[in-house]
Structure formats: C-alpha cells, structure tokens
Design a protein around this motif. Structure first.
Motif, PDB file in Angstrom:
ATOM      1  N   ARG A 145      40.238  48.830  50.841  1.00 31.63           N
ATOM      2  CA  ARG A 145      41.035  49.809  51.589  1.00 31.63           C
ATOM      3  C   ARG A 145      40.741  51.242  51.158  1.00 31.63           C
ATOM      4  NH1 ARG A 145      47.258  47.737  52.312  1.00 31.63           N
ATOM      5  NH2 ARG A 145      46.882  46.320  54.042  1.00 31.63           N
ATOM      6  N   GLN A 146      40.349  51.429  49.916  1.00 31.82           N
ATOM      7  CA  GLN A 146      40.308  52.772  49.359  1.00 31.82           C
ATOM      8  C   GLN A 146      38.902  53.308  49.088  1.00 31.82           C
ATOM      9  OE1 GLN A 146      42.670  52.110  45.874  1.00 31.82           O
ATOM     10  NE2 GLN A 146      44.282  51.174  47.074  1.00 31.82           N
ATOM     11  N   THR A 147      37.895  52.477  49.217  1.00 29.30           N
ATOM     12  CA  THR A 147      36.544  52.923  48.923  1.00 29.30           C
ATOM     13  C   THR A 147      35.606  52.503  50.043  1.00 29.30           C
ATOM     14  OG1 THR A 147      35.655  50.953  47.813  1.00 29.30           O
ATOM     15  CG2 THR A 147      37.059  52.390  46.494  1.00 29.30           C
ATOM     16  N   ASP A 148      34.370  52.990  49.971  1.00 30.45           N
ATOM     17  CA  ASP A 148      33.360  52.563  50.934  1.00 30.45           C
ATOM     18  C   ASP A 148      32.413  51.525  50.329  1.00 30.45           C
ATOM     19  OD1 ASP A 148      32.069  54.190  49.192  1.00 30.45           O
ATOM     20  OD2 ASP A 148      31.298  55.594  50.688  1.00 30.45           O
ATOM     21  N   LEU A 149      32.847  50.844  49.275  1.00 28.46           N
ATOM     22  CA  LEU A 149      32.059  49.764  48.695  1.00 28.46           C
ATOM     23  C   LEU A 149      31.877  48.648  49.718  1.00 28.46           C
ATOM     24  CD1 LEU A 149      33.647  49.442  45.128  1.00 28.46           C
ATOM     25  CD2 LEU A 149      31.440  50.454  45.702  1.00 28.46           C
ATOM     26  N   THR A 150      30.735  48.005  49.694  1.00 25.82           N
ATOM     27  CA  THR A 150      30.508  46.886  50.596  1.00 25.82           C
ATOM     28  C   THR A 150      31.333  45.683  50.159  1.00 25.82           C
ATOM     29  OG1 THR A 150      28.673  45.974  49.304  1.00 25.82           O
ATOM     30  CG2 THR A 150      28.132  47.667  50.945  1.00 25.82           C
ATOM     31  N   VAL A 151      31.532  44.756  51.079  1.00 21.99           N
ATOM     32  CA  VAL A 151      32.279  43.542  50.751  1.00 21.99           C
ATOM     33  C   VAL A 151      31.578  42.780  49.627  1.00 21.99           C
ATOM     34  CG1 VAL A 151      33.091  41.326  51.629  1.00 21.99           C
ATOM     35  CG2 VAL A 151      33.246  43.360  53.073  1.00 21.99           C
ATOM     36  N   THR A 152      30.261  42.778  49.635  1.00 19.12           N
ATOM     37  CA  THR A 152      29.512  42.089  48.573  1.00 19.12           C
ATOM     38  C   THR A 152      29.783  42.715  47.218  1.00 19.12           C
ATOM     39  OG1 THR A 152      27.750  41.467  50.104  1.00 19.12           O
ATOM     40  CG2 THR A 152      27.207  41.456  47.760  1.00 19.12           C
ATOM     41  N   ASN A 153      29.768  44.043  47.148  1.00 17.34           N
ATOM     42  CA  ASN A 153      30.033  44.719  45.873  1.00 17.34           C
ATOM     43  C   ASN A 153      31.458  44.490  45.392  1.00 17.34           C
ATOM     44  OD1 ASN A 153      27.449  45.756  45.594  1.00 17.34           O
ATOM     45  ND2 ASN A 153      27.928  47.672  46.641  1.00 17.34           N
ATOM     46  N   VAL A 154      32.402  44.463  46.329  1.00 10.69           N
ATOM     47  CA  VAL A 154      33.793  44.178  45.969  1.00 10.69           C
ATOM     48  C   VAL A 154      33.920  42.753  45.460  1.00 10.69           C
ATOM     49  CG1 VAL A 154      36.143  43.919  46.868  1.00 10.69           C
ATOM     50  CG2 VAL A 154      34.755  45.896  47.543  1.00 10.69           C
ATOM     51  N   CYS A 155      33.236  41.837  46.114  1.00 11.20           N
ATOM     52  CA  CYS A 155      33.219  40.434  45.692  1.00 11.20           C
ATOM     53  C   CYS A 155      32.777  40.324  44.233  1.00 11.20           C
ATOM     54  CB  CYS A 155      32.299  39.638  46.605  1.00 11.20           C
ATOM     55  SG  CYS A 155      31.941  37.956  46.076  1.00 11.20           S
ATOM     56  N   ILE A 156      31.708  41.027  43.877  1.00 13.61           N
ATOM     57  CA  ILE A 156      31.190  41.003  42.507  1.00 13.61           C
ATOM     58  C   ILE A 156      32.175  41.643  41.539  1.00 13.61           C
ATOM     59  CG2 ILE A 156      29.353  41.880  41.012  1.00 13.61           C
ATOM     60  CD1 ILE A 156      27.497  41.695  43.472  1.00 13.61           C
ATOM     61  N   ALA A 157      32.766  42.778  41.956  1.00 14.70           N
ATOM     62  CA  ALA A 157      33.699  43.504  41.083  1.00 14.70           C
ATOM     63  C   ALA A 157      34.941  42.688  40.767  1.00 14.70           C
ATOM     64  CB  ALA A 157      34.099  44.824  41.729  1.00 14.70           C
ATOM     65  N   CYS A 158      35.261  41.719  41.638  1.00 17.59           N
ATOM     66  CA  CYS A 158      36.453  40.898  41.438  1.00 17.59           C
ATOM     67  C   CYS A 158      36.130  39.526  40.844  1.00 17.59           C
ATOM     68  CB  CYS A 158      37.206  40.735  42.755  1.00 17.59           C
ATOM     69  SG  CYS A 158      37.798  42.301  43.417  1.00 17.59           S
ATOM     70  N   GLY A 159      34.871  39.322  40.449  1.00 18.39           N
ATOM     71  CA  GLY A 159      34.512  38.126  39.712  1.00 18.39           C
ATOM     72  C   GLY A 159      34.307  36.870  40.522  1.00 18.39           C
ATOM     73  N   PHE A 160      33.988  36.999  41.813  1.00 19.66           N
ATOM     74  CA  PHE A 160      33.737  35.822  42.637  1.00 19.66           C
ATOM     75  C   PHE A 160      32.251  35.495  42.630  1.00 19.66           C
ATOM     76  CE2 PHE A 160      37.830  37.227  44.132  1.00 19.66           C
ATOM     77  CZ  PHE A 160      38.518  36.039  44.349  1.00 19.66           C
ATOM     78  N   LYS A 161      31.927  34.215  42.528  1.00 25.64           N
ATOM     79  CA  LYS A 161      30.537  33.774  42.426  1.00 25.64           C
ATOM     80  C   LYS A 161      29.807  33.866  43.751  1.00 25.64           C
ATOM     81  CE  LYS A 161      30.845  32.566  38.060  1.00 25.64           C
ATOM     82  NZ  LYS A 161      30.110  33.330  37.011  1.00 25.64           N
ATOM     83  N   SER A 162      30.539  33.718  44.861  1.00 24.36           N
ATOM     84  CA  SER A 162      29.884  33.745  46.165  1.00 24.36           C
ATOM     85  C   SER A 162      30.744  34.499  47.156  1.00 24.36           C
ATOM     86  CB  SER A 162      29.623  32.326  46.676  1.00 24.36           C
ATOM     87  OG  SER A 162      30.838  31.699  47.035  1.00 24.36           O
TER      88      SER A 162
END
Length: 328
Positions: free
Chosen positions: A280-297
């Motif tokens: 909601r607050q950044t222009d990070l891609t969904v993939t980068n957010v996925c990694i930042a939150c510790g999800f493997k896939s």
C-alpha cells in the motif's frame, strides 16, 4: 510566561489531497488557542496553501479552502506539510521543486503524518531523525535508507520537525509553543484543550507489548518479539521455542491460552500485515514484497494474502505511486 510583545510568529500549512483533518486541526488549534490567552497578545499568524490555490479535500471528504497557491514563504515563516491518504500522488514536480527552493531560505519546516514522505521525495531529510505514522515507518525506512526513522510521536532535528499525525500533532505544537514563549503559555493552551498530560517527543506511538494485558506473560512476550524481529527469515516453531525455553507444544499452549491463536498463525499474520503495508505504501513489486516478508514462493504468498484480505496482493499495489491510507 515570557513577556515578548513582538511580531507574531508566522506559519504556512501546505494541505495535500487526502490530508488528515485530525492532525491538521490539532496543530492549528494549538496556535489558535494561544492567541486567545488573557494577555490578548497575538502570538501566531498563519495561512493555508495548496498547489493550485483551490480548496483541498481531506481523506474524510471535508474540503478546506486555502489562502493561496505556492507562493514564496516570508522570512522566518515555518512550513508544515499536511498529508494523509495517497501522499505519493501529491508529489508533483512543481510541488517538490517549490519545497526545495523554499527550504533553501533557512526557515523551519516540518510535516504531519505521511507529509514526511513528501519531504523525503524532495530530498530534504536525508540523514535526519524523523518520524511518521507507525503504519508507514517500515515502508519509508526500506525506500529511504538514509533517513533515520524514530518510533516516536514526533521528532525534531535542527530546523526539521516531523509528527506521527493525529493527536501527536498537538504534542509537537505544544512543544514548539513552549520553546517560543515558555512553559506557562504552553500549559495554558494544553488546559484549554483539556489535555492534562502532554507527551514528550520520545513517547512511543503505540502501546508497548509489555503494557498490553493479553501479553503480560514474559515468555509469550519474548516469543512475539522474536517473531517481529525475524520476518524476512522466519524461524520455525522449534527455533522460537528454543529461544524462549519452551517446547513446541508448550509454546502452542501459551499462545492458545492468551491469544486464542496458534504461534504459526500469529507469525503468518505479522508477516502478511507487513506485506500489506509495503504494497500500500511503496512501489515495491509483489515479488520483492514476497521476499521481504519471508515467503519462499510467490504462489504461497498470494494464496495466504488472498485468504487474509480477500484480494490478491497485486490489487493492493497502485500504478507506480505510493498509496497511503492514513486515517489518523
């Protein structure tokens, strides 16, 4: 109160679309009430600005008329950027260039809530200690690593001041009022606001885990802190139990007793909340957010996100802009 019959100190409030009326009102009313002091001295004057000079609509739909468009600041005039929802979309080239130019005048300048992000976009707070609403702290820190984020209700670093918004705007302005005219006037204004215990800038924005009745158990508190400190690389229940000195089964019973949830579900909730804030607050891609939150896939992240919030994570992202949702 210091008897200083001098020219009123000038303020300019820059209203951005979606700004928080609570934060703006708390800041402005502190100055307005000072002018109603029995001494009859006019301590402050102010004006309201917008990029176009037109009325600005707040997040709650209320429209506030402004006095002018982006005119030069007067000598010694303090600028306050008031923002809220969709702050990133308000960061036009015209606005950012105006902010940079006015900052070079040497005046004090600051921001309420997500207005901190606008100051960051303009390149005005690099290396400064600043704060913003707690929902946006992680996102701003990841996007702007040279900004020193503080988990406080307001921050002051030289001529730069920032506030978490909401009622914290009142605390910050009372602090500035005290510095301008002394503790007696600040106390009088606080009493008029029926605000008997103004907070210091070092106060935290949210109730600490230790203060929450449902997490008074020390081992539960430690387990929750371990989870919050290990989001990008999540630990297993066995590893968390090892840190707090409990077996996996004991850890599960502890969470069930106090929070009515399993450790695994609580940990997942924390990680998904961070993901939602980043989307909601950044222009990070969904993939980068996925990694930042510790999800493997990505598929695992998307499946859990949809289950929690009813929409896929891609729909939380905006068209390259930062989406703020400040209702403080």
């Amino acid at each position: 109160m210091t008897d200083t019959h001098t020219t009123p100190k000038p303020y300019a409030f820059l209203l951005l679309p979606g700004f928080s009326t609570l934060g703006f009102s708390c800041a402005l009313d502190a100055l307005s009430l000072a002018n109603h002091h029995p001494s009859k001295q006019v301590f402050y004057r102010w004006r309201l600005l917008s990029e176009t000079g037109e009325p600005v609509e707040a997040y709650n739909g209320v429209k506030i008329a402004t006095d002018s468009a982006l005119t030069p600041l007067d000598r010694g005039e303090t600028l306050v950027v008031c923002a809220g929802e969709h702050a990133g979309k308000a960061g036009s080239k015209t606005l950012l260039n105006w902010l940079r130019r006015e900052a070079r005048r040497g005046n004090d300048f600051g921001a309420l809530s997500s207005g901190t992000y606008i100051l960051a976009l303009a390149g005005l707070i690099g290396g400064k200690r600043v704060t913003t609403h707690w929902e946006y702290k992680t996102a701003l820190a990841e996007m702007l690593p040279d900004v020193i984020m503080e988990d406080t209700i307001f921050s002051i670093d030289g001529r730069v001041f920032t506030s978490a918004g909401g009622a914290a705007s009142m605390d910050m302005m009372l602090h500035r009022l005290r510095d301008d005219y002394g503790a007696d006037l600040a106390t009088w204004v606080a009493d008029q606001m029926v605000y008997t215990v103004p907070r210091a800038h070092s106060d935290a924005q949210r109730m600490s885990l230790q203060s929450r009745p449902e997490v008074r158990n020390p081992k539960l508190l430690l387990a929750m802190q371990v989870m919050e400190n290990n989001i990008e690389d999540p630990l297993s229940p066995e590893e968390i139990g090892g840190v707090v000195g409990l077996s996996t089964r004991q850890l599960e019973r502890l969470f069930a007793k106090y929070l009515s949830i399993s450790p695994k579900r609580h940990y997942l909730r924390i990680r998904l909340e961070k993901g939602r804030n980043l989307l909601r607050q950044t222009d990070l891609t969904v993939t980068n957010v996925c990694i930042a939150c510790g999800f493997k896939s990505l598929s695992h992240f998307s499946k859990n996100y949809r289950a929690a919030y009813g929409i896929p994570p891609g729909l939380e992202a905006t068209d390259g802009k930062v989406l703020w949702s400040d209702h403080s």
